[in-house]
Design a protein around this motif. Sequence first.
Motif, PDB file in Angstrom:
ATOM      1  N   LYS A   1       0.660  -0.986  -0.128  1.00  0.00           N
ATOM      2  CA  LYS A   1       0.171  -0.132  -0.023  1.00  0.00           C
ATOM      3  C   LYS A   1       0.905   1.404  -0.138  1.00  0.00           C
ATOM      4  O   LYS A   1       0.600   2.233  -0.594  1.00  0.00           O
ATOM      5  CB  LYS A   1      -1.040   0.075   1.187  1.00  0.00           C
ATOM      6  CG  LYS A   1      -1.898  -1.085   1.022  1.00  0.00           C
ATOM      7  CD  LYS A   1      -2.916  -0.890   2.153  1.00  0.00           C
ATOM      8  CE  LYS A   1      -4.286  -2.069   1.866  1.00  0.00           C
ATOM      9  NZ  LYS A   1      -5.280  -1.773   2.746  1.00  0.00           N
ATOM     10  N   GLU A   2       1.902   1.183   0.826  1.00  0.00           N
ATOM     11  CA  GLU A   2       2.841   2.280   0.960  1.00  0.00           C
ATOM     12  C   GLU A   2       3.470   2.453  -0.462  1.00  0.00           C
ATOM     13  O   GLU A   2       3.637   3.632  -0.976  1.00  0.00           O
ATOM     14  CB  GLU A   2       3.968   1.948   1.828  1.00  0.00           C
ATOM     15  CG  GLU A   2       5.028   2.952   2.242  1.00  0.00           C
ATOM     16  CD  GLU A   2       6.076   2.267   3.171  1.00  0.00           C
ATOM     17  OE1 GLU A   2       7.157   2.579   2.876  1.00  0.00           O
ATOM     18  OE2 GLU A   2       5.644   1.665   4.028  1.00  0.00           O
ATOM     19  N   LYS A   3       3.907   1.567  -1.403  1.00  0.00           N
ATOM     20  CA  LYS A   3       4.325   1.739  -2.674  1.00  0.00           C
ATOM     21  C   LYS A   3       3.350   2.447  -3.523  1.00  0.00           C
ATOM     22  O   LYS A   3       3.676   3.227  -4.341  1.00  0.00           O
ATOM     23  CB  LYS A   3       5.108   0.303  -3.158  1.00  0.00           C
ATOM     24  CG  LYS A   3       6.237   0.019  -2.507  1.00  0.00           C
ATOM     25  CD  LYS A   3       6.933  -1.325  -2.944  1.00  0.00           C
ATOM     26  CE  LYS A   3       8.235  -1.197  -2.189  1.00  0.00           C
ATOM     27  NZ  LYS A   3       8.777  -2.611  -2.684  1.00  0.00           N
ATOM     28  N   ILE A   4       2.056   1.907  -3.534  1.00  0.00           N
ATOM     29  CA  ILE A   4       1.132   2.318  -4.308  1.00  0.00           C
ATOM     30  C   ILE A   4       0.594   3.900  -4.167  1.00  0.00           C
ATOM     31  O   ILE A   4       0.473   4.658  -5.042  1.00  0.00           O
ATOM     32  CB  ILE A   4      -0.377   1.374  -4.160  1.00  0.00           C
ATOM     33  CG1 ILE A   4      -0.037   0.004  -4.617  1.00  0.00           C
ATOM     34  CG2 ILE A   4      -1.543   2.277  -4.952  1.00  0.00           C
ATOM     35  CD1 ILE A   4      -1.120  -0.359  -5.760  1.00  0.00           C
ATOM     36  N   LYS A   5       0.875   4.185  -3.100  1.00  0.00           N
ATOM     37  CA  LYS A   5       0.681   5.438  -2.257  1.00  0.00           C
ATOM     38  C   LYS A   5       1.765   6.213  -3.053  1.00  0.00           C
ATOM     39  O   LYS A   5       1.349   7.419  -3.550  1.00  0.00           O
ATOM     40  CB  LYS A   5       0.448   5.497  -0.870  1.00  0.00           C
ATOM     41  CG  LYS A   5      -0.049   6.750  -0.411  1.00  0.00           C
ATOM     42  CD  LYS A   5       0.003   6.637   1.119  1.00  0.00           C
ATOM     43  CE  LYS A   5       0.191   7.914   1.685  1.00  0.00           C
ATOM     44  NZ  LYS A   5       0.395   7.832   3.170  1.00  0.00           N
ATOM     45  N   SER A   6       2.903   5.973  -2.843  1.00  0.00           N
ATOM     46  CA  SER A   6       4.100   6.778  -3.452  1.00  0.00           C
ATOM     47  C   SER A   6       4.050   6.955  -4.817  1.00  0.00           C
ATOM     48  O   SER A   6       4.152   7.877  -5.439  1.00  0.00           O
ATOM     49  CB  SER A   6       5.418   6.397  -2.992  1.00  0.00           C
ATOM     50  OG  SER A   6       5.345   5.939  -1.674  1.00  0.00           O
ATOM     51  N   TYR A   7       3.790   5.997  -5.648  1.00  0.00           N
ATOM     52  CA  TYR A   7       3.876   5.830  -6.910  1.00  0.00           C
ATOM     53  C   TYR A   7       2.505   5.060  -7.549  1.00  0.00           C
ATOM     54  O   TYR A   7       2.794   3.902  -7.573  1.00  0.00           O
ATOM     55  CB  TYR A   7       5.016   5.297  -7.461  1.00  0.00           C
ATOM     56  CG  TYR A   7       6.298   5.917  -7.156  1.00  0.00           C
ATOM     57  CD1 TYR A   7       7.005   6.918  -7.833  1.00  0.00           C
ATOM     58  CD2 TYR A   7       7.092   5.371  -5.905  1.00  0.00           C
ATOM     59  CE1 TYR A   7       7.983   7.293  -7.466  1.00  0.00           C
ATOM     60  CE2 TYR A   7       8.289   5.745  -5.510  1.00  0.00           C
ATOM     61  CZ  TYR A   7       8.802   6.799  -6.322  1.00  0.00           C
ATOM     62  OH  TYR A   7       9.760   7.334  -6.032  1.00  0.00           O
ATOM     63  N   PRO A   8       1.453   5.731  -7.801  1.00  0.00           N
ATOM     64  CA  PRO A   8       0.374   4.783  -8.254  1.00  0.00           C
ATOM     65  C   PRO A   8       0.449   4.390  -9.487  1.00  0.00           C
ATOM     66  O   PRO A   8       1.263   4.893 -10.325  1.00  0.00           O
ATOM     67  CB  PRO A   8      -0.895   6.027  -8.157  1.00  0.00           C
ATOM     68  CG  PRO A   8      -0.470   7.389  -7.489  1.00  0.00           C
ATOM     69  CD  PRO A   8       1.300   7.040  -7.547  1.00  0.00           C
ATOM     70  N   PRO A   9      -0.244   3.291 -10.054  1.00  0.00           N
ATOM     71  CA  PRO A   9      -0.065   2.753 -11.294  1.00  0.00           C
ATOM     72  C   PRO A   9      -0.662   3.670 -12.256  1.00  0.00           C
ATOM     73  O   PRO A   9      -1.796   4.511 -12.031  1.00  0.00           O
ATOM     74  CB  PRO A   9      -1.060   1.745 -11.214  1.00  0.00           C
ATOM     75  CG  PRO A   9      -1.906   1.881  -9.922  1.00  0.00           C
ATOM     76  CD  PRO A   9      -1.452   2.691  -9.136  1.00  0.00           C
ATOM     77  N   ASP A  10      -0.400   3.444 -13.431  1.00  0.00           N
ATOM     78  CA  ASP A  10      -0.685   4.506 -14.734  1.00  0.00           C
ATOM     79  C   ASP A  10      -1.831   3.476 -15.252  1.00  0.00           C
ATOM     80  O   ASP A  10      -2.706   4.034 -15.907  1.00  0.00           O
ATOM     81  CB  ASP A  10       0.426   4.723 -15.770  1.00  0.00           C
ATOM     82  CG  ASP A  10       1.426   5.345 -15.034  1.00  0.00           C
ATOM     83  OD1 ASP A  10       1.092   6.625 -14.747  1.00  0.00           O
ATOM     84  OD2 ASP A  10       2.500   5.238 -15.124  1.00  0.00           O
ATOM     85  N   ILE A  11      -1.395   2.111 -15.200  1.00  0.00           N
ATOM     86  CA  ILE A  11      -2.446   1.134 -15.834  1.00  0.00           C
ATOM     87  C   ILE A  11      -2.505   0.021 -15.133  1.00  0.00           C
ATOM     88  O   ILE A  11      -1.873  -0.298 -14.110  1.00  0.00           O
ATOM     89  CB  ILE A  11      -1.749   0.584 -17.002  1.00  0.00           C
ATOM     90  CG1 ILE A  11      -1.412   1.785 -18.294  1.00  0.00           C
ATOM     91  CG2 ILE A  11      -2.495  -0.316 -17.894  1.00  0.00           C
ATOM     92  CD1 ILE A  11      -0.718   1.509 -19.360  1.00  0.00           C
ATOM     93  N   VAL A  12      -3.734  -0.471 -15.045  1.00  0.00           N
ATOM     94  CA  VAL A  12      -4.059  -2.039 -14.309  1.00  0.00           C
ATOM     95  C   VAL A  12      -4.838  -2.876 -15.035  1.00  0.00           C
ATOM     96  O   VAL A  12      -5.513  -2.669 -16.055  1.00  0.00           O
ATOM     97  CB  VAL A  12      -5.277  -1.562 -13.111  1.00  0.00           C
ATOM     98  CG1 VAL A  12      -5.360  -2.748 -12.193  1.00  0.00           C
ATOM     99  CG2 VAL A  12      -4.775  -0.230 -12.258  1.00  0.00           C
TER     100      VAL A  12
END
Length: 533
Positions: free
Chosen positions: A448-459
Amino acid sequence: MTRMSMKKSPNNIDVQLIMNDKKTGIAYLAGAGPGDPGLVTVKTYNLLKQCDAVVYDYLIPDELITTLPENIEKYYVGKIGGGNSSSQTEINELLLSLARENKTVVRLKGSDPLVFGRGGEEAKYLAQNGINFEIVPGVTAGVSASAYAGIPITDRNHASWVMFVTGHKAKEKLVSSVKWDWIARGEKGTVVIYMGVSQIANIVPDLIENGMKDDTPAAIIERASFPTQKTHISILKDLPQTVIDKKIKAPAIFIIGDVVNSREYINWFGKKPLHGLRILVTRPADQAEMIYLKLRNLGAEVLPYPTIATRENLDREAWSVFNKIDISNNWLIFTSENGVRYFIKQMKDQGKDIRSLSDYKIAVIGEGTKRALAKYYLKPDFIPDKATTSSMAEQFIKEFDLKGLNVIRVRGNLSVTNIDEAVIKAGGNLIPMTVYETYYPVWGDELKEKIKSYPPDIVTFTSGSTVDGLFNCLDSNEINRYIKQAMLVSIGPSTSEVIKSHGLNVTLEAKKHTIPDLINELVEYIKSNPLEG
Ligand code: SAH
């Protein structure tokens, strides 16, 4: 007494693990490389696949952890929720207690374990406590920044030495203990600064006042070797302002010296079709290694965060029926790669080989399932025109007379039952065999911490359950913040339906419903609709 044992590694390279006869514990202090998962050494990779426990930091490439089998214990000791990381004492004690439980432990550290890592202290602690350990080097950040930014740090026309130096002040010190004045006077060399982002404004004046030319070429490489790497070229005196203007965040490496000018000719990184795009892959990790590799080769940064996973289920009743069948002309039905994989594993575990299937005909759904069978040199006798359970249910009973035949329906716990019902209706003797179960993994704080710092451009979603799984891993606030703004890609209409039922929009639905097609179509789409990477 120790003995050498040869184990076959997953990629078929023989590795020697030194194992103690009494199986006492051992710790490997190993480097994970700087970010690109391909930069981990073969030795560390093999140790990871064979260990009992892994203790890892924040800057470890995610793929190295998320693709590990479920039975390997995983301990995250990086910073959690932006707070502090576990203390060095806690980490030392954890290593000690795992090794004392006679486990093989991999202590996985960012890049190289000793270069500005505290591997030396951990090794000393283990030695003092009588624990066996080995140290496995890794590609250190300064070296990877040099390669991935195209800066030859010892280009012989410009530099005959290179110095790796920390920009960080130890907490207990008011000033850095680095002799910047001495470094400033060195000529024809390259200075590589680690941990310098917060201190560069103090370091630069020190260097200039002590004689380093203020227009010395300089570079800042952020997130070296990740596809989202950014390289900023500057000169010495402008470095502090560049850090502010470009909002540079750790991890970053500074390279100072004339060698930086060579970059003009050898910058190679960043020219691929999906360069710099962060793509969240929700598929189970043990079935996604090829997707990870393909996307990475196309330049994307893969977020290998599965939202569903499978585990084996041994259906003893079904196997005991299977083992007693002795008439020929029976059928086996596989509807997924997982079904094939777990079925063959369980067959092997019972001491059988592929000849036990010689009396069977095989029906499968989809090209992926067919490919999974081909790994075991098996060819299906029947594939319905469409890769859906309803076309299997209809076509299969139309084409074959199943009366009195045993039909083993290999399935997962969530498989739909329309095929089963059709077989019974057609007079077949249905034997459902549930060889695996699907479950929702829990995303730890570190993901979650990583997603928060760098959210995805594509899922990317490759089944409806991966969508439901995502909604299980994140709460609605997190979905709104990190997923809603991303481009959502679906493998086909039924997956798209599930995405829409959760109130999200599908940007791209693959026209052909296979993963290679989904990736090709994504590349085409991005060519004509570039996203800001
Ligand atoms: N043991 C590590 C260094 C750990 S200290 C090694 O061998 O590289 C942490 C510092 O390493 C960061 O502040 C940054 O300066 C550097 N670093 C680590 N990974 C990096 C990366 N991918 N890109 C740029 N710098 C990195």
